[in-house]
Motif scaffolding. Structure first.
Motif, short mmCIF file in Angstrom:
data_model
loop_
_atom_site.label_atom_id
_atom_site.label_comp_id
_atom_site.label_asym_id
_atom_site.label_seq_id
_atom_site.Cartn_x
_atom_site.Cartn_y
_atom_site.Cartn_z
N ALA A 22 3.35 39.91 -28.51
CA ALA A 22 2.42 39.19 -27.64
C ALA A 22 2.70 37.69 -27.76
CB ALA A 22 0.98 39.48 -28.05
N LEU A 23 2.58 36.99 -26.63
CA LEU A 23 2.77 35.54 -26.63
C LEU A 23 1.45 34.88 -27.02
CD1 LEU A 23 4.89 35.53 -23.45
CD2 LEU A 23 5.48 34.07 -25.38
N THR A 24 1.45 34.21 -28.17
CA THR A 24 0.22 33.59 -28.64
C THR A 24 0.26 32.06 -28.54
OG1 THR A 24 1.07 33.60 -30.90
CG2 THR A 24 -0.30 35.47 -30.23
N GLY A 25 1.46 31.50 -28.34
CA GLY A 25 1.56 30.05 -28.22
C GLY A 25 2.76 29.63 -27.41
N VAL A 26 2.62 28.57 -26.63
CA VAL A 26 3.72 28.01 -25.85
C VAL A 26 3.62 26.50 -25.92
CG1 VAL A 26 4.81 27.82 -23.58
CG2 VAL A 26 3.69 29.96 -24.24
N GLU A 27 4.68 25.84 -26.38
CA GLU A 27 4.72 24.38 -26.42
C GLU A 27 5.90 23.88 -25.63
OE1 GLU A 27 3.77 23.11 -30.82
OE2 GLU A 27 4.47 25.19 -30.71
N GLN A 47 0.41 31.32 -17.62
CA GLN A 47 0.91 32.64 -17.22
C GLN A 47 1.56 33.40 -18.37
OE1 GLN A 47 2.54 32.68 -12.89
NE2 GLN A 47 2.95 30.63 -13.68
N LEU A 48 1.73 32.71 -19.51
CA LEU A 48 2.40 33.33 -20.65
C LEU A 48 1.42 33.73 -21.77
CD1 LEU A 48 5.57 31.07 -20.95
CD2 LEU A 48 5.48 33.45 -20.18
N LEU A 73 9.44 36.07 -17.81
CA LEU A 73 9.89 34.76 -18.28
C LEU A 73 11.42 34.75 -18.13
CD1 LEU A 73 9.57 32.02 -19.71
CD2 LEU A 73 9.67 33.25 -21.89
N VAL A 74 11.91 33.89 -17.23
CA VAL A 74 13.34 33.81 -16.95
C VAL A 74 13.96 32.72 -17.82
CG1 VAL A 74 15.10 33.43 -15.17
CG2 VAL A 74 12.92 34.51 -14.56
#
Length: 303
Positions: A22-27, A47-48, A73-74
């Motif tokens: 699971a995606l829990t963080g995006v920076e 969206q992530l 996610l490309v």
DNA sequence: CGGAGAACCTGCCTGC
DNA sequence: TGCAGGCAGGTTCTCC
């Protein structure tokens, strides 16, 4: 930087780490790395976060992670992109542009660092569309099952041709496209709408192996010669893949930061001024398409 | 429309 | 030591 073998090394390294996570963080540290994402900025993260990754898929040099939504996610590495798996809290990699934090059901928390010197690479969230032929969109290392993502492809990748190691690649369609092309064979090999995954290194290597001059008109190749070339392309891509790709420096590495070994096997690329392994004539480098073309002037004559 | 060149970027290496 | 110039694994846009 990376051509099909290098991108496949990244994909196969990513697969066990990201599948079911699971995606829990995006920076996002540099929005220029979102150049293929529309619109830029916030929506990318929104969206992530909270989504689950279903697989790691590749067609040619494009990579994507299908999500448990109608998107993926490309990832494109461009000339200098790297995807590095890091333990949470690790020191930032130099030229770090984007970081994903994942929570994997068995492996726990993991960082996925997207590093890119020249920023020709990118990450983007894109909608998935059905493949035009109804066949799998790309290679995922997973046998065909009844999963929706397998028969879809990110909209920005839909125009990219299948690559020559894709089981659904059509040799006949490729030969037909070549015969219609009013340009040199190397330009055709690099045209990702005809055949994908080949870049400057492997184009030169395949043309050397097939003894074809890079400016030989694509349409002038006989069926036999075109078959020889396609066989050479496949052989070289597969050998490079088996050796972990081509690394000249720390620019190309796998997800664990390790280099590949295929550079030792190059016969033409970067070998200007050294003897051809077949006939001893010195390999020549010429400027072509704003880059170098390497070939043996004796073995690879324009005819 | 297809084909050819330019544009997009930064960092590293070489030679002066 | 410093700096200009050349070079780099790709894709897409623009112009003809």
């Amino acid at each position: 930087m990376p051509e099909l073998p290098e991108v496949e090394v990244v994909r196969s390294g990513l697969q066990p780490a990201v599948t079911d996570a699971a995606l829990t963080g995006v920076e996002v540290f540099d929005v220029r790395s979102l150049r293929r994402h529309a619109p830029r900025g916030g929506a990318f993260i929104d969206q992530l976060i909270g989504r689950r990754i279903l697989a790691a898929v590749r067609r040619g040099k494009f990579l994507w992670l299908p999500l448990d939504s109608d998107r993926a996610l490309v990832i494109h590495l461009g000339m200098s992109g790297q995807v590095l798996l890091r333990a949470p809290g690790a020191t930032d990699d130099r030229l770090l542009r984007i970081r994903l934090t994942l929570e994997h059901p068995t492996h726990g928390e993991l960082w996925v660092n997207f590093v890119d010197q020249r920023i020709f690479g990118s990450m983007a969230v894109d909608t998935m569309v059905a493949t035009s032929d109804g066949l799998p969109g790309g290679y995922s290392g997973i046998a065909p099952v009844d999963a929706a993502w397998q028969h879809r492809i990110p909209s920005q990748v839909a125009h990219i041709a299948r690559d020559p190691i894709d089981p659904s690649f059509s040799s006949n369609a490729f030969f037909a496209a070549l015969s219609r092309k009013n340009t040199g064979i190397k330009r055709a090999l690099l045209d990702q709408n005809l055949i994908s995954g080949i870049g400057n290194i492997y184009a030169d290597e395949a043309l050397f192996a097939a003894r074809i001059h890079y400016e030989q008109p694509a349409a002038s190749l006989s069926r036999t010669k075109a078959t020889t070339l396609l066989t050479a392309v496949r052989t070289i891509l597969e050998r490079a893949l088996a050796e972990g790709g081509t690394s000249f420096d720390a620019q190309y590495v796998n997800v664990n930061g390790q280099s590949g070994y295929f550079a030792h096997s190059l016969e033409a690329y970067g070998r200007q001024g050294t003897p051809c392994s077949r006939c001893g004539t010195l390999i020549v480098r010429e400027q072509f398409m704003n880059r170098g073309s390497h070939f043996c002037p004796r073995c690879q004559r324009l005819r």
